[in-house]
Design a protein around this motif. Structure first.
Motif, PDB file in Angstrom:
ATOM      1  N   THR A  12      69.803  76.881 -51.287  1.00 38.03           N
ATOM      2  CA  THR A  12      69.541  76.772 -52.725  1.00 38.03           C
ATOM      3  C   THR A  12      70.105  77.954 -53.506  1.00 38.03           C
ATOM      4  O   THR A  12      70.519  77.790 -54.657  1.00 38.03           O
ATOM      5  CB  THR A  12      68.026  76.684 -52.993  1.00 38.03           C
ATOM      6  N   ALA A  13      70.149  79.125 -52.896  1.00 40.31           N
ATOM      7  CA  ALA A  13      70.566  80.332 -53.617  1.00 40.31           C
ATOM      8  C   ALA A  13      72.062  80.351 -53.894  1.00 40.31           C
ATOM      9  O   ALA A  13      72.497  80.649 -55.018  1.00 40.31           O
ATOM     10  CB  ALA A  13      70.147  81.575 -52.830  1.00 40.31           C
ATOM     11  N   VAL A  14      72.877  80.044 -52.889  1.00 37.71           N
ATOM     12  CA  VAL A  14      74.328  80.166 -53.048  1.00 37.71           C
ATOM     13  C   VAL A  14      74.879  79.171 -54.075  1.00 37.71           C
ATOM     14  O   VAL A  14      75.664  79.564 -54.959  1.00 37.71           O
ATOM     15  CB  VAL A  14      75.034  80.032 -51.685  1.00 37.71           C
ATOM     16  N   PRO A  15      74.534  77.881 -54.027  1.00 36.09           N
ATOM     17  CA  PRO A  15      75.024  76.972 -55.077  1.00 36.09           C
ATOM     18  C   PRO A  15      74.594  77.390 -56.484  1.00 36.09           C
ATOM     19  O   PRO A  15      75.320  77.152 -57.461  1.00 36.09           O
ATOM     20  CB  PRO A  15      74.401  75.628 -54.693  1.00 36.09           C
ATOM     21  N   THR A  16      73.425  78.016 -56.591  1.00 31.29           N
ATOM     22  CA  THR A  16      72.975  78.503 -57.893  1.00 31.29           C
ATOM     23  C   THR A  16      73.946  79.532 -58.453  1.00 31.29           C
ATOM     24  O   THR A  16      74.185  79.587 -59.665  1.00 31.29           O
ATOM     25  CB  THR A  16      71.556  79.099 -57.786  1.00 31.29           C
ATOM     26  N   LEU A  17      74.523  80.342 -57.579  1.00 30.97           N
ATOM     27  CA  LEU A  17      75.524  81.322 -58.017  1.00 30.97           C
ATOM     28  C   LEU A  17      76.734  80.619 -58.630  1.00 30.97           C
ATOM     29  O   LEU A  17      77.281  81.069 -59.644  1.00 30.97           O
ATOM     30  CB  LEU A  17      75.970  82.185 -56.836  1.00 30.97           C
ATOM     31  N   PHE A  18      77.176  79.528 -58.001  1.00 32.56           N
ATOM     32  CA  PHE A  18      78.320  78.782 -58.535  1.00 32.56           C
ATOM     33  C   PHE A  18      78.034  78.298 -59.958  1.00 32.56           C
ATOM     34  O   PHE A  18      78.898  78.382 -60.841  1.00 32.56           O
ATOM     35  CB  PHE A  18      78.642  77.596 -57.622  1.00 32.56           C
ATOM     36  N   LEU A  19      76.824  77.782 -60.159  1.00 31.27           N
ATOM     37  CA  LEU A  19      76.472  77.279 -61.485  1.00 31.27           C
ATOM     38  C   LEU A  19      76.370  78.425 -62.483  1.00 31.27           C
ATOM     39  O   LEU A  19      76.802  78.297 -63.640  1.00 31.27           O
ATOM     40  CB  LEU A  19      75.151  76.510 -61.421  1.00 31.27           C
ATOM     41  N   ALA A  20      75.803  79.540 -62.056  1.00 29.51           N
ATOM     42  CA  ALA A  20      75.658  80.695 -62.953  1.00 29.51           C
ATOM     43  C   ALA A  20      77.020  81.221 -63.400  1.00 29.51           C
ATOM     44  O   ALA A  20      77.193  81.626 -64.562  1.00 29.51           O
ATOM     45  CB  ALA A  20      74.868  81.799 -62.264  1.00 29.51           C
ATOM     46  N   TYR A  21      77.999  81.190 -62.497  1.00 24.80           N
ATOM     47  CA  TYR A  21      79.346  81.676 -62.814  1.00 24.80           C
ATOM     48  C   TYR A  21      80.252  80.583 -63.379  1.00 24.80           C
ATOM     49  O   TYR A  21      81.376  80.859 -63.779  1.00 24.80           O
ATOM     50  CB  TYR A  21      80.002  82.263 -61.562  1.00 24.80           C
ATOM     51  N   ARG A  22      79.760  79.329 -63.350  1.00 26.01           N
ATOM     52  CA  ARG A  22      80.584  78.188 -63.754  1.00 26.01           C
ATOM     53  C   ARG A  22      81.881  78.142 -62.959  1.00 26.01           C
ATOM     54  O   ARG A  22      82.968  77.883 -63.472  1.00 26.01           O
ATOM     55  CB  ARG A  22      80.907  78.243 -65.250  1.00 26.01           C
ATOM     56  N   GLY A  23      81.787  78.396 -61.682  1.00 21.65           N
ATOM     57  CA  GLY A  23      82.947  78.410 -60.806  1.00 21.65           C
ATOM     58  C   GLY A  23      82.695  79.344 -59.638  1.00 21.65           C
ATOM     59  O   GLY A  23      81.542  79.539 -59.229  1.00 21.65           O
ATOM     60  N   LEU A  24      83.764  79.926 -59.127  1.00 24.65           N
ATOM     61  CA  LEU A  24      83.617  80.840 -57.996  1.00 24.65           C
ATOM     62  C   LEU A  24      82.854  82.091 -58.404  1.00 24.65           C
ATOM     63  O   LEU A  24      83.230  82.766 -59.373  1.00 24.65           O
ATOM     64  CB  LEU A  24      84.994  81.232 -57.449  1.00 24.65           C
ATOM     65  N   PRO A  25      81.799  82.430 -57.668  1.00 26.76           N
ATOM     66  CA  PRO A  25      81.029  83.633 -58.018  1.00 26.76           C
ATOM     67  C   PRO A  25      81.715  84.895 -57.515  1.00 26.76           C
ATOM     68  O   PRO A  25      82.638  84.843 -56.699  1.00 26.76           O
ATOM     69  CB  PRO A  25      79.706  83.413 -57.285  1.00 26.76           C
ATOM     70  N   SER A  26      81.257  86.021 -58.013  1.00 26.14           N
ATOM     71  CA  SER A  26      81.730  87.312 -57.532  1.00 26.14           C
ATOM     72  C   SER A  26      81.464  87.446 -56.039  1.00 26.14           C
ATOM     73  O   SER A  26      80.385  87.100 -55.554  1.00 26.14           O
ATOM     74  CB  SER A  26      81.000  88.430 -58.291  1.00 26.14           C
ATOM     75  N   LEU A  27      82.460  87.940 -55.312  1.00 21.36           N
ATOM     76  CA  LEU A  27      82.308  88.104 -53.865  1.00 21.36           C
ATOM     77  C   LEU A  27      81.183  89.081 -53.546  1.00 21.36           C
ATOM     78  O   LEU A  27      80.367  88.844 -52.646  1.00 21.36           O
ATOM     79  CB  LEU A  27      83.617  88.586 -53.241  1.00 21.36           C
ATOM     80  N   LEU A  28      81.121  90.190 -54.292  1.00 24.53           N
ATOM     81  CA  LEU A  28      80.085  91.191 -54.050  1.00 24.53           C
ATOM     82  C   LEU A  28      78.697  90.597 -54.271  1.00 24.53           C
ATOM     83  O   LEU A  28      77.805  90.752 -53.427  1.00 24.53           O
ATOM     84  CB  LEU A  28      80.280  92.396 -54.971  1.00 24.53           C
ATOM     85  N   VAL A  29      78.511  89.895 -55.373  1.00 26.72           N
ATOM     86  CA  VAL A  29      77.199  89.319 -55.667  1.00 26.72           C
ATOM     87  C   VAL A  29      76.841  88.263 -54.625  1.00 26.72           C
ATOM     88  O   VAL A  29      75.682  88.164 -54.202  1.00 26.72           O
ATOM     89  CB  VAL A  29      77.172  88.720 -57.088  1.00 26.72           C
ATOM     90  N   THR A  30      77.824  87.491 -54.197  1.00 24.38           N
ATOM     91  CA  THR A  30      77.564  86.472 -53.171  1.00 24.38           C
ATOM     92  C   THR A  30      77.093  87.112 -51.874  1.00 24.38           C
ATOM     93  O   THR A  30      76.112  86.662 -51.267  1.00 24.38           O
ATOM     94  CB  THR A  30      78.830  85.637 -52.915  1.00 24.38           C
ATOM     95  N   VAL A  31      77.781  88.159 -51.452  1.00 21.33           N
ATOM     96  CA  VAL A  31      77.395  88.856 -50.220  1.00 21.33           C
ATOM     97  C   VAL A  31      75.994  89.441 -50.354  1.00 21.33           C
ATOM     98  O   VAL A  31      75.166  89.348 -49.431  1.00 21.33           O
ATOM     99  CB  VAL A  31      78.419  89.969 -49.880  1.00 21.33           C
ATOM    100  N   VAL A  32      75.706  90.033 -51.518  1.00 20.48           N
ATOM    101  CA  VAL A  32      74.388  90.640 -51.730  1.00 20.48           C
ATOM    102  C   VAL A  32      73.297  89.573 -51.729  1.00 20.48           C
ATOM    103  O   VAL A  32      72.224  89.763 -51.129  1.00 20.48           O
ATOM    104  CB  VAL A  32      74.368  91.432 -53.052  1.00 20.48           C
ATOM    105  N   VAL A  33      73.551  88.450 -52.385  1.00 16.99           N
ATOM    106  CA  VAL A  33      72.547  87.383 -52.433  1.00 16.99           C
ATOM    107  C   VAL A  33      72.299  86.819 -51.039  1.00 16.99           C
ATOM    108  O   VAL A  33      71.147  86.572 -50.653  1.00 16.99           O
ATOM    109  CB  VAL A  33      72.986  86.270 -53.409  1.00 16.99           C
ATOM    110  N   VAL A  34      73.371  86.608 -50.273  1.00 17.22           N
ATOM    111  CA  VAL A  34      73.206  86.078 -48.913  1.00 17.22           C
ATOM    112  C   VAL A  34      72.509  87.090 -48.011  1.00 17.22           C
ATOM    113  O   VAL A  34      71.508  86.767 -47.354  1.00 17.22           O
ATOM    114  CB  VAL A  34      74.566  85.669 -48.314  1.00 17.22           C
TER     115      VAL A  34
END
Length: 331
Positions: free
Chosen positions: A53-75
């Protein structure tokens, strides 16, 4: 006396020396077993669901590919936070886990990890996760992470679980927390799409977990946990499951304007399948008694039947949030 001592020495068998290779393999196996025990404390299957649920939310928040750093931190931070909460849950619930068949193989029950070590491990993971969010993203994401851990450990595990049949509903706030944490990490704020996706997971939790709890209600009864399937009939549990399933689907459709048409189509199809299954179970439960046994006194098999809803609920959540990720690219 001297003779007997000499005789005892003479009959001893020579001890075969252990080869360095065999000793090394034994040590490696021990390390693997220890690491595996600590990983088990984190309940990796639950962590996987939270990240779904967390990772797809990042895509929606960024309206596309999320920041790599934020993705790594969230995961990474999300996995550590969930692992912290789960390890502390195992520490607190070790008396319950020992009684229940489903949890009797957990590390604290099997003494592969000591309670003190589990407590320290859980606390360290929590500190690291909150610090990681605070340093690399923002204080809102860090604060939500800390709040989610504390809520799961203190409110849900220590208070709700042992005292109310509605613990699954209110404990759902923890399961839905990764959505708002991910949104906050990406944007530094919270808005309607985040809260709607939070609502989807929140209302998803009761029908999802009660389907499992019906299957293992004797375990919970033996442990003295007043889970709804323990204190109420299967029919009553399924009535409430139907209510929360409709709320889940309604909230999922409310997110359509933000998540796009692909998401909307997935939410409709997946939601319809979910509602069909939970209504089918409700209809089936009308033929059972208050204790979950068939009206003719034979075993109803409700536990085995509801496991299909349990597995379908996981597929539902995966598909809906996959729709969120895809929909982020199609406005």
């Amino acid at each position: 006396m001297v003779f007997s001592q000499v005789s005892a020495v003479n009959v001893r068998q020579p001890v075969s020396p252990v080869s360095p290779a065999a000793e090394g393999k034994g040590q490696l196996a021990g390390v693997r077993a220890t690491v595996g025990a600590y990983v088990s404390l984190c309940k990796p299957r639950i962590v996987e669901l939270l990240l779904i649920t967390a990772v797809p939310t990042l895509f929606l928040a960024y309206r596309g590919l999320p920041s790599l750093l934020v993705t790594v931190v969230v995961v990474l931070g999300g996995a550590l936070a969930a692992g912290s909460a789960n390890a502390l849950n195992c520490y607190i619930d070790r008396d319950i886990d020992e009684v229940m068949r489903r949890t009797s193989s957990r590390p604290l029950v099997q003494n592969t990890v000591s309670p003190r070590s589990a407590l320290i491990f859980g606390l360290v993971l929590g500190v690291v996760s909150v610090t990681l969010f605070a340093v690399t993203t923002n204080l809102l994401a860090a604060g939500l992470t800390l709040a989610a851990i504390l809520y799961y450990v203190v409110i849900y595990t220590m208070l709700l679980k042992r005292h109310t049949s509605q613990s699954t509903l209110w404990g759902g706030a923890c399961g839905a927390a990764p959505v708002v944490i991910a949104w906050a990490a990406a944007t530094g704020s919270l808005s309607w799409p985040a809260w709607l996706l939070f609502g989807v997971v929140f209302f998803w939790q009761p029908p999802h977990f009660w389907a499992l709890a019906i299957r293992y209600r004797e375990d919970y009864r033996r442990a003295g946990i007043p889970m709804l399937p323990v204190v109420a009939s299967v029919h009553r549990v399924l009535v409430e499951s139907v209510i929360y399933s409709w709320l889940m689907v309604a909230v999922s459709l409310a997110a359509w304007p933000w998540a796009g048409p692909v998401y909307g189509a997935v939410a409709i199809v997946a939601g319809a399948a979910f509602l069909f299954e939970v209504h089918r179970l409700l209809h089936q439960s009308r033929r059972t008694g208050a204790d979950g046994t068939a009206a003719d006194g034979a075993a109803s098999g409700d536990g085995l039947v509801t496991m299909r809803l349990f597995h379908l609920s996981i597929l539902y959540l995966t598909l809906v949030f996959a729709g969120v990720a895809v929909g982020a690219f199609i406005h």
